[in-house]
Motif scaffolding. Structure first.
Motif, PDB file in Angstrom:
ATOM      1  N   ASP A 156       4.308 115.756  94.010  1.00 17.77           N
ATOM      2  CA  ASP A 156       5.430 115.086  93.244  1.00 17.77           C
ATOM      3  C   ASP A 156       5.680 114.298  92.124  1.00 17.77           C
ATOM      4  OD1 ASP A 156       8.017 113.049  94.325  1.00 17.77           O
ATOM      5  OD2 ASP A 156       6.688 111.243  93.681  1.00 17.77           O
ATOM      6  N   VAL A 157       4.687 114.383  91.729  1.00 17.74           N
ATOM      7  CA  VAL A 157       4.267 113.818  89.647  1.00 17.74           C
ATOM      8  C   VAL A 157       5.273 115.001  89.256  1.00 17.74           C
ATOM      9  CG1 VAL A 157       2.805 113.535  88.168  1.00 17.74           C
ATOM     10  CG2 VAL A 157       2.132 112.160  89.884  1.00 17.74           C
ATOM     11  N   VAL A 158       3.844 116.018  89.328  1.00 20.80           N
ATOM     12  CA  VAL A 158       5.141 117.425  88.818  1.00 20.80           C
ATOM     13  C   VAL A 158       6.049 117.838  88.753  1.00 20.80           C
ATOM     14  CG1 VAL A 158       4.087 119.548  88.722  1.00 20.80           C
ATOM     15  CG2 VAL A 158       2.428 118.770  89.307  1.00 20.80           C
ATOM     16  N   ARG A 159       6.371 117.944  90.249  1.00 22.77           N
ATOM     17  CA  ARG A 159       7.461 117.998  90.283  1.00 22.77           C
ATOM     18  C   ARG A 159       8.709 116.677  89.659  1.00 22.77           C
ATOM     19  NH1 ARG A 159      10.313 114.193  93.142  1.00 22.77           N
ATOM     20  NH2 ARG A 159      12.667 115.126  93.586  1.00 22.77           N
ATOM     21  N   ARG A 160       8.572 115.588  89.278  1.00 19.87           N
ATOM     22  CA  ARG A 160       8.900 114.699  88.654  1.00 19.87           C
ATOM     23  C   ARG A 160       9.480 115.647  87.172  1.00 19.87           C
ATOM     24  NH1 ARG A 160       6.882 109.786  89.423  1.00 19.87           N
ATOM     25  NH2 ARG A 160       5.986 110.945  90.244  1.00 19.87           N
ATOM     26  N   ARG A 161       8.642 115.380  86.362  1.00 19.43           N
ATOM     27  CA  ARG A 161       8.073 115.856  85.116  1.00 19.43           C
ATOM     28  C   ARG A 161       8.537 117.366  84.705  1.00 19.43           C
ATOM     29  NH1 ARG A 161       1.719 115.784  84.521  1.00 19.43           N
ATOM     30  NH2 ARG A 161       1.037 113.677  84.291  1.00 19.43           N
ATOM     31  N   TYR A 162       8.482 118.231  86.155  1.00 21.06           N
ATOM     32  CA  TYR A 162      10.044 118.714  85.789  1.00 21.06           C
ATOM     33  C   TYR A 162      11.016 119.224  85.466  1.00 21.06           C
ATOM     34  CZ  TYR A 162      11.814 123.527  86.887  1.00 21.06           C
ATOM     35  OH  TYR A 162      12.187 125.061  86.530  1.00 21.06           O
ATOM     36  N   VAL A 212      13.819 125.704  79.800  1.00 23.47           N
ATOM     37  CA  VAL A 212      12.613 124.958  79.879  1.00 23.47           C
ATOM     38  C   VAL A 212      11.946 126.287  79.419  1.00 23.47           C
ATOM     39  CG1 VAL A 212      10.705 123.984  80.929  1.00 23.47           C
ATOM     40  CG2 VAL A 212      13.178 123.132  81.951  1.00 23.47           C
ATOM     41  N   LEU A 213      11.282 126.697  78.974  1.00 22.44           N
ATOM     42  CA  LEU A 213      10.441 127.625  78.198  1.00 22.44           C
ATOM     43  C   LEU A 213       9.074 128.088  78.938  1.00 22.44           C
ATOM     44  CD1 LEU A 213      10.724 127.439  73.996  1.00 22.44           C
ATOM     45  CD2 LEU A 213      12.148 129.096  76.143  1.00 22.44           C
ATOM     46  N   GLU A 214       8.482 128.866  79.119  1.00 26.63           N
ATOM     47  CA  GLU A 214       7.795 129.796  80.141  1.00 26.63           C
ATOM     48  C   GLU A 214       6.743 128.456  80.025  1.00 26.63           C
ATOM     49  OE1 GLU A 214       5.374 133.270  81.303  1.00 26.63           O
ATOM     50  OE2 GLU A 214       7.034 133.794  80.194  1.00 26.63           O
ATOM     51  N   GLY A 215       6.831 128.475  78.400  1.00 28.62           N
ATOM     52  CA  GLY A 215       4.829 127.983  77.749  1.00 28.62           C
ATOM     53  C   GLY A 215       5.101 126.117  78.058  1.00 28.62           C
ATOM     54  N   THR A 216       6.404 125.924  78.741  1.00 31.20           N
ATOM     55  CA  THR A 216       6.848 124.615  78.779  1.00 31.20           C
ATOM     56  C   THR A 216       6.259 124.394  80.526  1.00 31.20           C
ATOM     57  OG1 THR A 216       8.016 123.680  77.507  1.00 31.20           O
ATOM     58  CG2 THR A 216       7.937 123.070  78.926  1.00 31.20           C
ATOM     59  N   VAL A 217       6.972 124.546  80.939  1.00 31.15           N
ATOM     60  CA  VAL A 217       6.630 125.300  82.619  1.00 31.15           C
ATOM     61  C   VAL A 217       5.282 125.304  82.496  1.00 31.15           C
ATOM     62  CG1 VAL A 217       6.676 126.266  84.917  1.00 31.15           C
ATOM     63  CG2 VAL A 217       8.923 126.130  83.077  1.00 31.15           C
ATOM     64  N   ILE A 218       4.249 126.543  82.349  1.00 29.17           N
ATOM     65  CA  ILE A 218       2.144 125.668  82.329  1.00 29.17           C
ATOM     66  C   ILE A 218       2.344 125.007  82.036  1.00 29.17           C
ATOM     67  CG2 ILE A 218       0.879 127.758  81.130  1.00 29.17           C
ATOM     68  CD1 ILE A 218       2.426 129.708  81.247  1.00 29.17           C
ATOM     69  N   VAL A 219       3.237 124.947  81.656  1.00 24.77           N
ATOM     70  CA  VAL A 219       2.070 122.648  80.285  1.00 24.77           C
ATOM     71  C   VAL A 219       2.251 121.955  81.815  1.00 24.77           C
ATOM     72  CG1 VAL A 219       2.067 121.277  78.677  1.00 24.77           C
ATOM     73  CG2 VAL A 219       1.974 123.223  78.645  1.00 24.77           C
ATOM     74  N   VAL A 228       3.142 122.824  84.923  1.00 19.16           N
ATOM     75  CA  VAL A 228       3.149 122.703  86.346  1.00 19.16           C
ATOM     76  C   VAL A 228       1.634 123.223  86.788  1.00 19.16           C
ATOM     77  CG1 VAL A 228       3.577 124.082  88.203  1.00 19.16           C
ATOM     78  CG2 VAL A 228       5.624 122.905  86.957  1.00 19.16           C
ATOM     79  N   VAL A 229       0.987 124.535  85.847  1.00 17.47           N
ATOM     80  CA  VAL A 229      -0.382 125.009  85.975  1.00 17.47           C
ATOM     81  C   VAL A 229      -1.308 124.285  85.348  1.00 17.47           C
ATOM     82  CG1 VAL A 229      -1.245 126.876  84.847  1.00 17.47           C
ATOM     83  CG2 VAL A 229       1.181 127.187  85.896  1.00 17.47           C
ATOM     84  N   PHE A 230      -0.835 123.607  84.684  1.00 16.67           N
ATOM     85  CA  PHE A 230      -2.272 122.528  83.288  1.00 16.67           C
ATOM     86  C   PHE A 230      -2.384 121.948  84.529  1.00 16.67           C
ATOM     87  CE2 PHE A 230      -1.027 124.464  79.524  1.00 16.67           C
ATOM     88  CZ  PHE A 230      -2.432 125.379  79.081  1.00 16.67           C
ATOM     89  N   PRO A 231      -2.281 120.938  85.251  1.00 18.74           N
ATOM     90  CA  PRO A 231      -2.559 119.356  85.722  1.00 18.74           C
ATOM     91  C   PRO A 231      -3.498 120.106  86.829  1.00 18.74           C
ATOM     92  CG  PRO A 231      -0.124 119.674  85.727  1.00 18.74           C
ATOM     93  CD  PRO A 231      -0.536 120.874  85.249  1.00 18.74           C
TER      94      PRO A 231
END
Length: 78
Positions: free
Chosen positions: A51-57, A66-73, A75-78
């Motif tokens: 839910d935290v990842v979803r709200r941030r996105y 939303v650039l690919e780098g932003t999505v990685i930061v 969704v992927v990093f957390p």
């Protein structure tokens, strides 16, 4: 006589599209039930993390591209 309509303003964000077309986000989990069939059960802690990842996105993609780098930061990093 053929009339041509010219589009002079681009839709640059989800917020802009929601405003211009009266769109509403649907949060109902039964909206596409086939997406959730056959998935393994997740714990309450995993639900909270997702839910935290979803709200941030959603926050970041609501105001523009939303650039690919932003999505990685987000969704992927957390």
């Amino acid at each position: 006589m053929i009339q041509t309509a010219v589009i002079t303003e681009a839709i640059t964000s989800l917020t802009n599209a929601h405003t211009r077309f009266g769109l509403v986000r649907v949060e109902d989990v039964q909206f596409f039930p086939e997406w959730s069939k056959g998935l393994p059960k997740i714990t309450e802690a995993e639900k909270i993390s997702l839910d935290v990842v979803r709200r941030r996105y959603l926050y970041h993609c609501g105001e523009g591209d939303v650039l690919e780098g932003t999505v990685i930061v987000l969704v992927v990093f957390p």
